[in-house]
Structures are given as C-alpha cells and as structure tokens.
Design a protein around this motif. Structure first.
Motif, mmCIF file in Angstrom:
data_model
loop_
_atom_site.group_PDB
_atom_site.id
_atom_site.type_symbol
_atom_site.label_atom_id
_atom_site.label_comp_id
_atom_site.label_asym_id
_atom_site.label_seq_id
_atom_site.Cartn_x
_atom_site.Cartn_y
_atom_site.Cartn_z
ATOM 1 N N GLU A 185 0.802 -1.226 0.000
ATOM 2 C CA GLU A 185 0.000 0.000 0.000
ATOM 3 C C GLU A 185 0.835 1.276 0.000
ATOM 4 N N ILE A 186 2.042 1.226 -0.548
ATOM 5 C CA ILE A 186 2.869 2.431 -0.617
ATOM 6 C C ILE A 186 2.539 3.185 -1.904
ATOM 7 N N ASN A 187 2.459 4.500 -1.794
ATOM 8 C CA ASN A 187 2.233 5.293 -3.003
ATOM 9 C C ASN A 187 3.554 5.935 -3.429
ATOM 10 N N VAL A 188 3.531 6.609 -4.559
ATOM 11 C CA VAL A 188 4.759 7.187 -5.110
ATOM 12 C C VAL A 188 5.339 8.243 -4.170
ATOM 13 N N THR A 189 4.493 9.079 -3.585
ATOM 14 C CA THR A 189 4.980 10.102 -2.659
ATOM 15 C C THR A 189 5.734 9.472 -1.497
ATOM 16 N N ASP A 190 5.166 8.417 -0.911
ATOM 17 C CA ASP A 190 5.824 7.751 0.221
ATOM 18 C C ASP A 190 7.135 7.094 -0.199
ATOM 19 N N LEU A 191 7.171 6.505 -1.394
ATOM 20 C CA LEU A 191 8.412 5.913 -1.888
ATOM 21 C C LEU A 191 9.492 6.982 -2.013
ATOM 22 N N LEU A 192 9.138 8.126 -2.583
ATOM 23 C CA LEU A 192 10.112 9.207 -2.741
ATOM 24 C C LEU A 192 10.615 9.692 -1.384
ATOM 25 N N ARG A 193 9.729 9.786 -0.418
ATOM 26 C CA ARG A 193 10.149 10.188 0.934
ATOM 27 C C ARG A 193 11.083 9.150 1.538
ATOM 28 N N ASP A 194 10.750 7.857 1.359
ATOM 29 C CA ASP A 194 11.623 6.788 1.861
ATOM 30 C C ASP A 194 13.017 6.872 1.239
ATOM 31 N N LEU A 195 13.072 7.301 -0.022
ATOM 32 C CA LEU A 195 14.346 7.437 -0.726
ATOM 33 C C LEU A 195 15.004 8.789 -0.463
ATOM 34 N N GLN A 196 14.366 9.595 0.376
ATOM 35 C CA GLN A 196 14.850 10.930 0.744
ATOM 36 C C GLN A 196 15.014 11.829 -0.479
ATOM 37 N N LEU A 197 14.013 11.767 -1.368
ATOM 38 C CA LEU A 197 14.000 12.601 -2.562
ATOM 39 C C LEU A 197 12.921 13.668 -2.423
ATOM 40 N N ASN A 198 13.202 14.847 -2.921
ATOM 41 C CA ASN A 198 12.257 15.949 -2.894
ATOM 42 C C ASN A 198 11.209 15.732 -3.983
ATOM 43 N N VAL A 199 9.961 15.599 -3.582
ATOM 44 C CA VAL A 199 8.859 15.334 -4.510
ATOM 45 C C VAL A 199 8.774 16.404 -5.595
ATOM 46 N N GLU A 200 9.150 17.616 -5.266
ATOM 47 C CA GLU A 200 9.066 18.732 -6.212
ATOM 48 C C GLU A 200 10.194 18.732 -7.238
ATOM 49 N N ARG A 201 11.207 17.907 -7.042
ATOM 50 C CA ARG A 201 12.383 17.954 -7.919
ATOM 51 C C ARG A 201 12.639 16.650 -8.668
ATOM 52 N N VAL A 202 11.582 15.863 -8.876
ATOM 53 C CA VAL A 202 11.754 14.612 -9.610
ATOM 54 C C VAL A 202 10.638 14.426 -10.624
ATOM 55 N N ALA A 203 10.927 13.622 -11.619
ATOM 56 C CA ALA A 203 9.921 13.113 -12.547
ATOM 57 C C ALA A 203 9.893 11.604 -12.326
ATOM 58 N N VAL A 204 8.696 11.010 -12.372
ATOM 59 C CA VAL A 204 8.557 9.587 -12.074
ATOM 60 C C VAL A 204 7.781 8.897 -13.191
ATOM 61 N N GLU A 205 8.289 7.730 -13.554
ATOM 62 C CA GLU A 205 7.642 6.871 -14.539
ATOM 63 C C GLU A 205 7.366 5.540 -13.855
ATOM 64 N N VAL A 206 6.144 5.036 -13.972
ATOM 65 C CA VAL A 206 5.788 3.726 -13.432
ATOM 66 C C VAL A 206 5.309 2.870 -14.599
ATOM 67 N N ASN A 207 6.009 1.763 -14.826
ATOM 68 C CA ASN A 207 5.669 0.846 -15.917
ATOM 69 C C ASN A 207 5.535 1.581 -17.252
ATOM 70 N N LEU A 208 6.526 2.423 -17.538
ATOM 71 C CA LEU A 208 6.637 3.174 -18.796
ATOM 72 C C LEU A 208 5.602 4.288 -18.939
#
Length: 97
Positions: free
Chosen positions: A15-38
C-alpha cells in the motif's frame, strides 16, 4: 512487496504510493519526474498512485549544473537518471529486423 527502482530490485511495504516511496528514498517530490511501468506520472498523481507487486519505477532527479564552458556564474537545470539496459520490447529495430 517487490518492485524495481531505476533497474534495481527493492522491497517496499504494501500500500505504498509514489509520494511515500520518494520520501523513503529521501528525494524531494518537487524535484523529480517519475515513470511507473513506462507511464510518466503527473506530480499531482503521486499520492493517488499506489504501487503494485512487480512495478518498474524510474525516477529522474532535477540537478543544477554549469554551462559547458566551465563558467561558474552560469547555472542550468538538468535531469539525472541511472542508466539501465533496455528490455527487448523497448529496443529500436535495426535494419533487417
């Protein structure tokens, strides 16, 4: 649950969402682009996108950089990604294929 992040296997909680994954990875949500399954996600959808077993996530981080002349006064923005091997279905055809 197992997913791939930039080509590397990673175990994440259910039940993890992309925002939580980015936080776990210590990445700033405002400074990334994310692709899931292309599929490139709109930043507004990060909270709503719940990851599933086997998902393949690619994260591009915005970084600052100088111009190619080496001038320290010029700053530009760029993207950084971890290179990965293309899967067979992602490769461009070569003449005769």
């Amino acid at each position: 649950m197992h997913v791939q992040v930039n080509g590397e296997p990673r175990q994440v909680c259910e039940e993890i969402n992309v925002t939580d994954l980015l936080r776990d990875l210590q990445l700033n949500v405002e400074r990334v682009a994310v692709e899931v399954n292309l599929e490139i996600l709109d930043r507004r959808d990060f909270d709503a996108k719940t990851l599933q077993e086997g998902d393949r996530i690619e994260i591009l981080s915005f970084i600052g950089g100088g111009d190619v002349s080496g001038s320290s006064s010029s700053v530009g923005d760029g993207l950084r990604a971890v290179p990965r091997e293309l899967e067979a279905d992602e490769r461009l055809p070569i003449d005769g294929e």
